[in-house]
Design an enzyme around this catalytic site. Structure first.
Site, PDB file in Angstrom:
ATOM      1  N   HIS A   1      -0.371  -3.443   9.429  1.00 20.15           N
ATOM      2  CA  HIS A   1       0.958  -3.919   9.832  1.00 20.15           C
ATOM      3  C   HIS A   1       1.026  -4.347  11.280  1.00 20.15           C
ATOM      4  O   HIS A   1       1.843  -5.185  11.641  1.00 20.15           O
ATOM      5  CB  HIS A   1       2.019  -2.890   9.441  1.00 20.15           C
ATOM      6  CG  HIS A   1       2.246  -2.924   7.972  1.00 20.15           C
ATOM      7  ND1 HIS A   1       1.582  -2.080   7.112  1.00 20.15           N
ATOM      8  CD2 HIS A   1       2.961  -3.772   7.204  1.00 20.15           C
ATOM      9  CE1 HIS A   1       1.920  -2.383   5.877  1.00 20.15           C
ATOM     10  NE2 HIS A   1       2.750  -3.403   5.901  1.00 20.15           N
TER      11      HIS A   1
ATOM     12  N   GLU B   1       2.260  -4.800  -6.530  1.00 25.17           N
ATOM     13  CA  GLU B   1       1.248  -4.587  -5.496  1.00 25.17           C
ATOM     14  C   GLU B   1       0.319  -3.421  -5.792  1.00 25.17           C
ATOM     15  O   GLU B   1      -0.478  -3.042  -4.955  1.00 25.17           O
ATOM     16  CB  GLU B   1       1.885  -4.462  -4.108  1.00 25.17           C
ATOM     17  CG  GLU B   1       2.992  -3.447  -3.995  1.00 25.17           C
ATOM     18  CD  GLU B   1       3.648  -3.422  -2.610  1.00 25.17           C
ATOM     19  OE1 GLU B   1       3.085  -3.975  -1.659  1.00 25.17           O
ATOM     20  OE2 GLU B   1       4.732  -2.836  -2.495  1.00 25.17           O
TER      21      GLU B   1
ATOM     22  N   ASP C   1      -1.438  -5.149  -0.479  1.00 26.50           N
ATOM     23  CA  ASP C   1      -1.690  -3.855  -1.111  1.00 26.50           C
ATOM     24  C   ASP C   1      -2.458  -4.000  -2.416  1.00 26.50           C
ATOM     25  O   ASP C   1      -3.299  -3.168  -2.740  1.00 26.50           O
ATOM     26  CB  ASP C   1      -0.369  -3.116  -1.356  1.00 26.50           C
ATOM     27  CG  ASP C   1       0.098  -2.406  -0.104  1.00 26.50           C
ATOM     28  OD1 ASP C   1      -0.735  -1.730   0.532  1.00 26.50           O
ATOM     29  OD2 ASP C   1       1.268  -2.543   0.257  1.00 26.50           O
TER      30      ASP C   1
ATOM     31  N   CYS D   1       3.996 -12.772  -1.704  1.00 28.28           N
ATOM     32  CA  CYS D   1       4.406 -12.623  -0.302  1.00 28.28           C
ATOM     33  C   CYS D   1       3.331 -11.911   0.519  1.00 28.28           C
ATOM     34  O   CYS D   1       3.582 -11.506   1.640  1.00 28.28           O
ATOM     35  CB  CYS D   1       5.745 -11.906  -0.203  1.00 28.28           C
ATOM     36  SG  CYS D   1       5.727 -10.248  -0.910  1.00 28.28           S
TER      37      CYS D   1
HETATM   38  C1  PEP Z   1       1.912  -6.683   0.419  1.00 26.01           C
HETATM   39  O1  PEP Z   1       1.529  -5.536   0.199  1.00 26.01           O
HETATM   40  O2  PEP Z   1       1.291  -7.707   0.084  1.00 26.01           O
HETATM   41  C2  PEP Z   1       3.179  -6.913   1.137  1.00 26.01           C
HETATM   42  C3  PEP Z   1       3.678  -8.122   1.267  1.00 26.01           C
HETATM   43  O3  PEP Z   1       3.793  -5.841   1.682  1.00 26.01           O
HETATM   44  P1  PEP Z   1       3.341  -5.107   3.028  1.00 26.01           P
HETATM   45  O4  PEP Z   1       2.325  -5.954   3.719  1.00 26.01           O
HETATM   46  O5  PEP Z   1       4.575  -4.930   3.855  1.00 26.01           O
HETATM   47  O6  PEP Z   1       2.790  -3.825   2.523  1.00 26.01           O
HETATM   48 MG    MG Z   2       2.813  -3.843   0.405  1.00 28.39          MG
END
Ligand code: PEP
Ligand code: MG
Length: 588
Positions: free
Chosen positions: A191, A433, A457, A504
């Site tokens: 993140h 995910e 994920d 996403c």
């Molecule tokens: C993902 O896991 O692809 C996602 C978009 O969520 P995050 O990156 O916030 O875990």
């Molecule tokens: Mg995620």
């Protein structure tokens, strides 16, 4: 001149000055002091202690004003600890009898406390561990003249070099001074990396040994397209990189004209390109780049940038701000996805052995129903102002989804009773995910209003590769046929049940992978704002049959390395300019 390699996570090239952050104080030297220097060392410790107490008094006053007496109390505990007679006696003894330097004496004494508190089963003690670490850091920063809470106090043109940065630290960067960052730890979809992209800050992670190799104040070049950190570059290298940077800048500007163009493939299929955001302010950038709405609002950042749990008002105001900016375009609000590498102070004090498999995300919300309901009420109220969708993260079973949906219903009933307006048909969907959700996609598709595939994920859980661990970064690959097969099945299930499906994850913003996703049947891609123009250009250069052929071939290959190489080669041939935004290695 020396080059250190890492994983490029947020593109760009900058030339700046290193700001080495050792906020962990991991290397506290054991320095012996001369017999005659004991009094001076004791006095030095006392000066540092008084300065720390003074700092805390100021922090307490500020916190009391801004957050109220309850939240500010924590600083009183810190002052109390700094006046603790037993602690002081231990430190004095270490200096006076053992002739240890003050830093070592402080570090050892507080480490004993940390170990003791950690060993207690009673949460009253274990939750204090972070506080004691804080006290230790504060005292050491006084003694060692190093930095504490100083990310906002760097010199201009700073390149932050650190072992690791938390998303919260990254969030508090002063963008007018910090040009880039390089860390030892982290992976492409950690993140902190995602955050760097949101802030358009060039970043390299997984650069092993970087904190030991770089000196504070050293001139550096960060080539975050290639993952290279160049120390003490010679004049010729600086000149070459300056030119390269200008070329890339010109290229990015040339993409600006695409903002008003539709995202239509060469055979006339319309693709929806929307943005991922962490803060309301990013909506402006998404719109500026021609995004058609917000496909993912990571609301956990409301928690990560504050010491307090956000109130309904805080949630509502953030959502209302986005909706106003979007002026009729849809806002997809993902409910809080805390845990794993995104945690608050409170949660960090209860370390989990396997945080990515632990109490994160929807699981955390379902165990903290008041907090969850507070957010849902705010989302529902905001839905009266403009088009909003609710999305649950990390759904692994239908029971979990139904339970989450029931909490939405509860919140709706409360609002009905109070006569508060909201969108009664608000779409409720889920992230796909984890493999269990992807495998059961057909069943989920009968109950949910939409899917959004989270490859960040999905890749880590399918391949058992920690997305934040630089040591296994080479194994983390969204082109792995096991992952693409899951995505294909999710897309098919969505189609059969006639529900929208998007992606996403960060992979949607990578040209070769975006093409693959289109070939697998996706028609909506949600990407970081700066990826919108290049992805739009890619979409406008390819036809759906071309993408389908690419997907068919990639999925049939045996390994992720073959699939990656194939995808890269094919896109390079079909849309050579797709990779133009990356800096080419300047030739010497
Ligand atoms: C993902 O896991 O692809 C996602 C978009 O969520 P995050 O990156 O916030 O875990
Ligand atoms: Mg995620």
């Amino acid at each position: 001149m020396r080059t250190i390699k890492g994983i490029p996570v947020s593109s760009g090239v900058v030339i700046g000055v290193a700001f080495v952050l050792d906020d962990d104080f991991r290397h506290v030297p054991r320095r012996a002091i001369a017999r005659g220097a004991v009094d001076a060392e004791l006095a030095r410790f006392e000066t540092a202690r008084q300065a720390a107490i003074e700092e805390l008094a100021q922090l307490h006053a500020l916190a009391e004003k801004e957050m109220g007496p309850e939240s500010a109390k924590v600083f009183l505990f810190h002052v109390g600890a700094l006046n603790d007679k037993k602690l002081l006696a231990g430190i004095h003894k270490s200096i006076a009898d053992d002739h240890a330097g003050a830093e070592w004496a402080v570090s050892e004494a507080l480490q004993t406390w940390i170990d003791l508190f950690r060993s207690k089963d009673d949460p009253t003690f274990s939750t204090k561990v972070n506080d004691i670490e804080d006290i230790r850091r504060r005292l050491l920063s006084q003694l060692m003249g190093e930095r504490f809470d100083v990310l906002r106090e760097t010199a201009d043109n700073a390149v932050v070099i650190a072992r690791d940065l938390t998303p919260t630290q990254t969030a508090t960067f002063d963008r007018s001074k910090i040009l880039a960052f390089v860390t030892e730890l982290g992976g492409k979809t950690s993140h902190t990396a995602i955050f760097a992209r949101a802030l358009a800050l060039p970043a390299i992670v997984g650069a092993r040994g970087v904190t030991d190799a770089v000196r504070d104040g050293q001139k550096v070049i960060v080539d975050a397209d290639r993952g290279s950190l160049i120390l003490d570059p010679d004049e010729e290298t600086v000149e070459r990189y300056t030119h390269e940077r200008e070329r890339v800048e010109a290229y990015r500007l040339s993409l600006a004209e695409l903002a008003d163009q539709p995202a239509i493939t060469t055979d006339g299929v319309e693709i929806e390109i929307v943005g991922n955001i962490e803060f309301p302010a990013e909506v402006d950038t998404v719109l500026e780049y021609g995004g058609a709405g917000i496909g993912l609002y990571r609301t956990e950042f409301l928690f990560l940038t504050s010491r307090d749990i956000p109130s309904e008002k805080t949630h509502f105001e953030a959502y209302a701000k986005c909706i106003e900016k979007l002026a009729g375009k849809t806002l997809t609000i993902r409910t809080v996805d805390l845990g794993a590498d995104k945690y608050t102070q409170e949660r960090a004090q209860i370390p989990e052995r396997n945080p990515f498999l632990g109490l994160r995300s929807i699981r955390y919300c379902l165990q903290n129903l008041d907090m969850f309901k507070t957010q849902l009420r705010a989302i529902l109220r905001a839905s009266a102002l403009g088009p909003v969708k609710i999305m649950f993260p990390l759904i692994t079973s239908i029971a979990e989804y139904r339970q989450a949906r029931m909490v939405v219903r509860d919140a709706m009933e409360d609002l009905d009773e109070q006569g508060v307006a909201y969108d009664k048909d608000i779409p409720i969907g889920m992230m796909v995910e984890v493999p269990s959700a992807a495998i059961q996609a057909a069943m989920f598709a009968r109950e949910v209003d939409f899917f959004s595939i989270g490859t960040n994920d999905l890749v880590q859980y399918t391949l058992a590769v920690d997305r934040t661990n630089e040591r296994v970064a080479s194994l983390y690959n969204p082109a792995h046929p096991a992952v693409t097969k899951l995505i294909r099945d999710v897309a098919r299930a969505a189609k059969r049940s006639d529900i929208p499906v998007s992606c996403c994850g960060e992979a949607a913003g990578e040209p070769e992978f975006a093409a693959l996703l289109l070939g697998l049947g996706l028609r909506t891609l949600s990407v970081t704002a700066s990826d919108i123009p290049p992805i739009k250009r890619l979409v406008r250069s390819l036809s759906i049959p071309q993408c389908e052929r690419i997907a068919k071939k990639a999925i049939s290959l045996d390994s992720e390395s073959e699939a990656s190489a194939f995808l890269r080669d094919r896109i390079n041939r079909l849309v050579p300019e797709a990779f133009d935004g990356r800096t080419a290695e300047p030739r010497g």
